[in-house]
Scaffold this motif. Structure first.
Motif, PDB file in Angstrom:
ATOM      1  N   ARG A  95       0.819  -1.212   0.000  1.00 44.97           N
ATOM      2  CA  ARG A  95       0.000   0.000   0.000  1.00 44.97           C
ATOM      3  C   ARG A  95       0.859   1.270   0.000  1.00 44.97           C
ATOM      4  O   ARG A  95       0.377   2.343  -0.342  1.00 44.97           O
ATOM      5  N   GLU A  96       2.121   1.144   0.408  1.00 41.58           N
ATOM      6  CA  GLU A  96       2.974   2.331   0.535  1.00 41.58           C
ATOM      7  C   GLU A  96       3.681   2.704  -0.756  1.00 41.58           C
ATOM      8  O   GLU A  96       4.375   3.716  -0.809  1.00 41.58           O
ATOM      9  N   VAL A  97       3.553   1.895  -1.829  1.00 37.31           N
ATOM     10  CA  VAL A  97       4.302   2.165  -3.062  1.00 37.31           C
ATOM     11  C   VAL A  97       3.478   3.029  -4.012  1.00 37.31           C
ATOM     12  O   VAL A  97       2.254   3.160  -3.890  1.00 37.31           O
ATOM     13  N   ASP A  98       4.173   3.623  -5.001  1.00 41.27           N
ATOM     14  CA  ASP A  98       3.515   4.464  -6.003  1.00 41.27           C
ATOM     15  C   ASP A  98       3.146   3.674  -7.252  1.00 41.27           C
ATOM     16  O   ASP A  98       2.217   4.032  -7.971  1.00 41.27           O
ATOM     17  N   LEU A  99       3.905   2.616  -7.511  1.00 40.37           N
ATOM     18  CA  LEU A  99       3.741   1.836  -8.739  1.00 40.37           C
ATOM     19  C   LEU A  99       3.989   0.372  -8.413  1.00 40.37           C
ATOM     20  O   LEU A  99       4.930   0.043  -7.682  1.00 40.37           O
ATOM     21  N   ILE A 100       3.143  -0.516  -8.950  1.00 36.98           N
ATOM     22  CA  ILE A 100       3.287  -1.951  -8.700  1.00 36.98           C
ATOM     23  C   ILE A 100       3.864  -2.633  -9.930  1.00 36.98           C
ATOM     24  O   ILE A 100       3.381  -2.427 -11.050  1.00 36.98           O
ATOM     25  N   CYS A 101       4.892  -3.424  -9.718  1.00 46.12           N
ATOM     26  CA  CYS A 101       5.466  -4.257 -10.774  1.00 46.12           C
ATOM     27  C   CYS A 101       5.119  -5.706 -10.448  1.00 46.12           C
ATOM     28  O   CYS A 101       5.632  -6.267  -9.480  1.00 46.12           O
ATOM     29  N   GLU A 171     -15.139  -7.983  -9.633  1.00 46.11           N
ATOM     30  CA  GLU A 171     -13.712  -8.121  -9.987  1.00 46.11           C
ATOM     31  C   GLU A 171     -13.249  -7.025 -10.945  1.00 46.11           C
ATOM     32  O   GLU A 171     -12.375  -7.230 -11.781  1.00 46.11           O
ATOM     33  N   ILE A 172     -13.833  -5.843 -10.803  1.00 49.71           N
ATOM     34  CA  ILE A 172     -13.416  -4.672 -11.589  1.00 49.71           C
ATOM     35  C   ILE A 172     -12.541  -3.798 -10.702  1.00 49.71           C
ATOM     36  O   ILE A 172     -13.009  -3.270  -9.683  1.00 49.71           O
ATOM     37  N   PRO A 173     -11.255  -3.624 -11.024  1.00 49.98           N
ATOM     38  CA  PRO A 173     -10.365  -2.819 -10.187  1.00 49.98           C
ATOM     39  C   PRO A 173     -10.746  -1.340 -10.206  1.00 49.98           C
ATOM     40  O   PRO A 173     -11.384  -0.858 -11.153  1.00 49.98           O
ATOM     41  N   VAL A 174     -10.342  -0.633  -9.185  1.00 48.66           N
ATOM     42  CA  VAL A 174     -10.688   0.792  -9.039  1.00 48.66           C
ATOM     43  C   VAL A 174     -10.132   1.616 -10.203  1.00 48.66           C
ATOM     44  O   VAL A 174     -10.772   2.571 -10.655  1.00 48.66           O
ATOM     45  N   SER A 175      -8.969   1.251 -10.709  1.00 49.47           N
ATOM     46  CA  SER A 175      -8.323   2.010 -11.791  1.00 49.47           C
ATOM     47  C   SER A 175      -9.162   2.046 -13.069  1.00 49.47           C
ATOM     48  O   SER A 175      -8.941   2.892 -13.933  1.00 49.47           O
ATOM     49  N   ARG A 176     -10.135   1.140 -13.194  1.00 52.39           N
ATOM     50  CA  ARG A 176     -10.964   1.100 -14.403  1.00 52.39           C
ATOM     51  C   ARG A 176     -12.270   1.887 -14.254  1.00 52.39           C
ATOM     52  O   ARG A 176     -13.097   1.912 -15.164  1.00 52.39           O
ATOM     53  N   LEU A 177     -12.459   2.512 -13.121  1.00 53.62           N
ATOM     54  CA  LEU A 177     -13.674   3.290 -12.890  1.00 53.62           C
ATOM     55  C   LEU A 177     -13.430   4.765 -13.200  1.00 53.62           C
ATOM     56  O   LEU A 177     -12.309   5.260 -13.066  1.00 53.62           O
ATOM     57  N   ASP A 178     -14.477   5.462 -13.602  1.00 58.09           N
ATOM     58  CA  ASP A 178     -14.364   6.892 -13.932  1.00 58.09           C
ATOM     59  C   ASP A 178     -14.822   7.743 -12.752  1.00 58.09           C
ATOM     60  O   ASP A 178     -15.931   7.553 -12.244  1.00 58.09           O
ATOM     61  N   PHE A 179     -13.959   8.681 -12.372  1.00 61.97           N
ATOM     62  CA  PHE A 179     -14.287   9.591 -11.272  1.00 61.97           C
ATOM     63  C   PHE A 179     -13.848  11.007 -11.639  1.00 61.97           C
ATOM     64  O   PHE A 179     -12.953  11.207 -12.473  1.00 61.97           O
ATOM     65  N   TYR A 190      -7.422   6.695   0.321  1.00 63.81           N
ATOM     66  CA  TYR A 190      -7.691   5.343   0.807  1.00 63.81           C
ATOM     67  C   TYR A 190      -6.507   4.405   0.552  1.00 63.81           C
ATOM     68  O   TYR A 190      -6.433   3.326   1.128  1.00 63.81           O
ATOM     69  N   ASN A 191      -5.622   4.807  -0.376  1.00 66.26           N
ATOM     70  CA  ASN A 191      -4.433   3.996  -0.695  1.00 66.26           C
ATOM     71  C   ASN A 191      -4.819   2.594  -1.188  1.00 66.26           C
ATOM     72  O   ASN A 191      -4.225   1.590  -0.785  1.00 66.26           O
ATOM     73  N   LEU A 192      -5.803   2.522  -2.054  1.00 63.44           N
ATOM     74  CA  LEU A 192      -6.274   1.239  -2.545  1.00 63.44           C
ATOM     75  C   LEU A 192      -5.276   0.620  -3.532  1.00 63.44           C
ATOM     76  O   LEU A 192      -4.703   1.315  -4.375  1.00 63.44           O
ATOM     77  N   LEU A 193      -5.098  -0.679  -3.432  1.00 63.90           N
ATOM     78  CA  LEU A 193      -4.105  -1.386  -4.245  1.00 63.90           C
ATOM     79  C   LEU A 193      -4.461  -1.371  -5.725  1.00 63.90           C
ATOM     80  O   LEU A 193      -3.594  -1.198  -6.584  1.00 63.90           O
ATOM     81  N   THR A 194      -5.758  -1.560  -6.047  1.00 70.32           N
ATOM     82  CA  THR A 194      -6.146  -1.626  -7.455  1.00 70.32           C
ATOM     83  C   THR A 194      -6.341  -0.245  -8.075  1.00 70.32           C
ATOM     84  O   THR A 194      -6.716  -0.131  -9.244  1.00 70.32           O
ATOM     85  N   ASP A 195      -6.074   0.803  -7.291  1.00 66.61           N
ATOM     86  CA  ASP A 195      -6.097   2.162  -7.827  1.00 66.61           C
ATOM     87  C   ASP A 195      -4.694   2.582  -8.279  1.00 66.61           C
ATOM     88  O   ASP A 195      -4.526   3.599  -8.939  1.00 66.61           O
ATOM     89  N   LYS A 196      -3.690   1.793  -7.915  1.00 65.17           N
ATOM     90  CA  LYS A 196      -2.305   2.141  -8.240  1.00 65.17           C
ATOM     91  C   LYS A 196      -1.966   1.710  -9.667  1.00 65.17           C
ATOM     92  O   LYS A 196      -2.441   0.671 -10.142  1.00 65.17           O
ATOM     93  N   PRO A 197      -1.149   2.500 -10.384  1.00 63.20           N
ATOM     94  CA  PRO A 197      -0.698   2.048 -11.700  1.00 63.20           C
ATOM     95  C   PRO A 197       0.184   0.810 -11.546  1.00 63.20           C
ATOM     96  O   PRO A 197       0.831   0.627 -10.509  1.00 63.20           O
ATOM     97  N   PHE A 198       0.172  -0.051 -12.553  1.00 63.23           N
ATOM     98  CA  PHE A 198       0.997  -1.256 -12.471  1.00 63.23           C
ATOM     99  C   PHE A 198       1.457  -1.678 -13.862  1.00 63.23           C
ATOM    100  O   PHE A 198       0.894  -1.257 -14.882  1.00 63.23           O
TER     101      PHE A 198
END
Length: 314
Positions: A95-101, A171-179, A190-198
């Protein structure tokens, strides 16, 4: 503080070997699950051929590249979001990272244990992605339980959380939603994992046929992939340039890796040049000249008058 990239994946996919290759930092690499418990942290310099060229042009005594922090997080397994394999603790580090690999094992080496007993990078990606979705779903529902409706703002927050939870259930990650920008700012807190770029890193043996199916999947799903034969590159890094050329194993072009990182994090690079030092700086795409000066020194931003700026091509 440098931007942070978290290496995540199933156990024994080569995360720690990749960490060692990227950071030049010696750590334990072992053929058993959870050889890494506490996250390994190191620094990687981002390759940029423009920096070298500028340093040579200005005959600088020192050349300083941009740096990012690499965090090697212990392997996740199916059920990590429920605590399997210390999963909750490992996910908290992520949760503390900016980008997930997401590191995917594509090499078939039988001597190295695979927790799923077979090599299937697409399945492994789906497993990790589902665990991240489940972890976010739990966090959002905890937020909803504690949220008290006092005013229009808290009412709006409840609606956003309910929308996120409903989509995570599908099973739709947060990054795919429009806000809206305001909603995105709230969700970011909220520091959500599926909101982070990867992005995905395919760890293969050197035989491109091992990643053909994964490459097709990535094209279809419009994901970002960086193929890298980690073990081969690690061995090649210990050889001279002449020896590398003789065996036909040239170093990977990490400037492409760097460009992917900057694109996903929406960063740009600017350079400061001179005889003493030529240095590259990472900055947000929308940064102003005044804010850029502040990255160099706070006094420069505070007392900013003007900046003399050139495009690299000039």
């Amino acid at each position: 503080m440098p931007y942070k990239i978290g290496l995540v994946g199933l156990p024994n996919v080569g995360k720690s070997s990749l960490f060692r290759l990227l950071t030049k930092k010696n750590i334990l690499v072992a053929n058993y699950p959870f050889a890494t418990i506490d996250p390994n942290v190191g620094i990687m310099s981002l390759d940029d051929p423009r920096l070298t060229r500028l340093g040579e042009f200005w005959q600088s005594r020192k050349i300083t590249p941009s740096q990012i922090q690499i965090i090697d997080i212990a392997g996740l397994v199916r059920g990590a979001s429920q605590g399997s394999g210390l999963g909750n603790e490992f996910l908290s580090h992520l949760r503390e990272v900016d980008l997930i690999c997401q590191v995917l094992r594509c090499f078939p080496e039988k001597e190295i244990i695979h927790v799923e007993n077979s090599v299937d990078p697409i399945r492994d990606f789906s497993t990790i992605q589902l665990e991240l979705i489940l972890a976010d779903w739990q966090q959002v529902n905890r937020k909803l339980t504690k949220l008290k409706i006092r005013d229009e703002k808290s009412q709006k927050e409840q609606e956003i959380c309910q929308l996120i939870a409903a989509n995570l259930e599908k099973e739709i990650p947060v990054s795919r939603l429009d806000f809206s920008p305001e909603e995105k700012a709230l969700i970011k807190s909220y520091n959500l994992l599926t909101d982070k770029p990867f992005f995905l890193l395919a760890n293969y043996s050197g035989d491109r046929s091992e990643i053909t199916e994964l490459e097709e999947y990535v094209r279809t799903e419009k994901l970002t992939l960086f193929p890298l034969p980690v073990k081969l590159q690690e061995a090649a890094s210990k050889l001279s340039a002449q020896e590398q050329e003789e065996i036909g194993c040239l170093p990977a072009d990490f400037s492409v890796f760097s460009a992917q990182v900057k694109s996903l994090l929406k960063l740009k690079t600017f350079f400061t040049v001179g005889e003493d030092e030529t240095k590259s700086w990472l900055a947000s795409e929308n940064i102003t000249a005044r804010q850029g000066a502040g990255l160099i020194h706070s006094d420069l931003e505070k007392n900013f008058i003007k900046a003399e700026i050139y495009n690299y091509t000039e």
